[in-house]
Write a protein that holds these residues in place. Structure first.
Motif, short mmCIF file in Angstrom:
data_model
loop_
_atom_site.label_atom_id
_atom_site.label_comp_id
_atom_site.label_asym_id
_atom_site.label_seq_id
_atom_site.Cartn_x
_atom_site.Cartn_y
_atom_site.Cartn_z
N GLN A 1 0.84 -1.21 0.00
CA GLN A 1 0.00 0.00 0.00
C GLN A 1 0.87 1.26 0.00
O GLN A 1 0.55 2.24 -0.68
N GLU A 2 1.97 1.23 0.74
CA GLU A 2 2.89 2.38 0.75
C GLU A 2 3.50 2.59 -0.63
O GLU A 2 3.62 3.73 -1.10
N ARG A 3 3.88 1.50 -1.30
CA ARG A 3 4.44 1.61 -2.65
C ARG A 3 3.39 2.15 -3.63
O ARG A 3 3.70 2.97 -4.50
N LYS A 4 2.18 1.68 -3.46
CA LYS A 4 1.09 2.13 -4.33
C LYS A 4 0.85 3.62 -4.14
O LYS A 4 0.69 4.37 -5.11
N LYS A 5 0.85 4.07 -2.90
CA LYS A 5 0.66 5.50 -2.61
C LYS A 5 1.80 6.32 -3.21
O LYS A 5 1.58 7.40 -3.77
N ALA A 6 3.01 5.81 -3.11
CA ALA A 6 4.17 6.50 -3.70
C ALA A 6 4.02 6.59 -5.22
O ALA A 6 4.34 7.63 -5.82
N ARG A 7 3.52 5.51 -5.85
CA ARG A 7 3.32 5.54 -7.31
C ARG A 7 2.31 6.61 -7.69
O ARG A 7 2.48 7.29 -8.70
N PHE A 8 1.26 6.76 -6.87
CA PHE A 8 0.28 7.81 -7.15
C PHE A 8 0.97 9.18 -7.13
O PHE A 8 0.78 9.98 -8.05
#
Length: 160
Positions: A106-113
């Motif tokens: 989820q942290e990686r996904k948020k960073a991608r956003f």
């Protein structure tokens, strides 16, 4: 609601995130290494993106996929993805077996956003999403021939 169900199908094809394939048995769904003769989950997605079944993903096929995923994620059809819309999409089964891994993903996904939001408006436009998708395709196309082969696809997914 129909858009969310369509999104689930599209995300099977999305190469932005990996998830296992599931096989049905008497005990319910369980991870399975092969399904429909295609291979592990992320290779199944390659087959879904390769719409002409020639064994490679062309730049046109990748662009079509990126646009379709964007349209499915934009659940309110306002032409912009909010972080909430982006984060609401489930990638993989997330059965709660490894909470630490889920949190990391989820942290990686948020960073991608945040990386996609080039103008830092707090929303990702279709143009920004396409730019990010194109960059991922170009990174995967290591020989720069305008196609992603199964070898390139696998290397990208495994970070080789």
């Amino acid at each position: 609601m129909n858009k969310l169900f369509g999104l689930s199908g599209l995300l099977l094809a999305r190469s932005v995130f990996a998830s296992p394939v599931f096989a049905e048995d008497e005990g319910g769904w369980r991870p399975g290494p092969w399904r429909d003769g295609i291979g592990p989950g992320w290779m199944h997605r390659m087959g879904a993106i390769d719409t002409n079944d020639d064994g490679v993903i062309s730049d046109d096929e990748a662009a079509d996929q990126v646009e379709a995923v964007y349209a499915a994620m934009d659940v309110d059809d306002d032409g912009e993805l909010t972080e909430e819309e982006f984060m609401a999409v489930r990638m993989g089964p997330q059965m709660g077996r490894n909470e630490a891994r889920w949190k990391t993903m989820q942290e990686r996904k948020k960073a991608r956003f945040g990386e996609m939001d080039a103008d830092k408006s707090g929303k990702v436009s279709k143009s920004e999403f396409i730019v990010a998708g194109k960059a991922r395709f170009e990174a995967a196309d290591t020989d720069k021939d305008g196609k992603v082969t199964p070898w390139e696809f696998r290397a990208q997914r495994r970070g080789w």
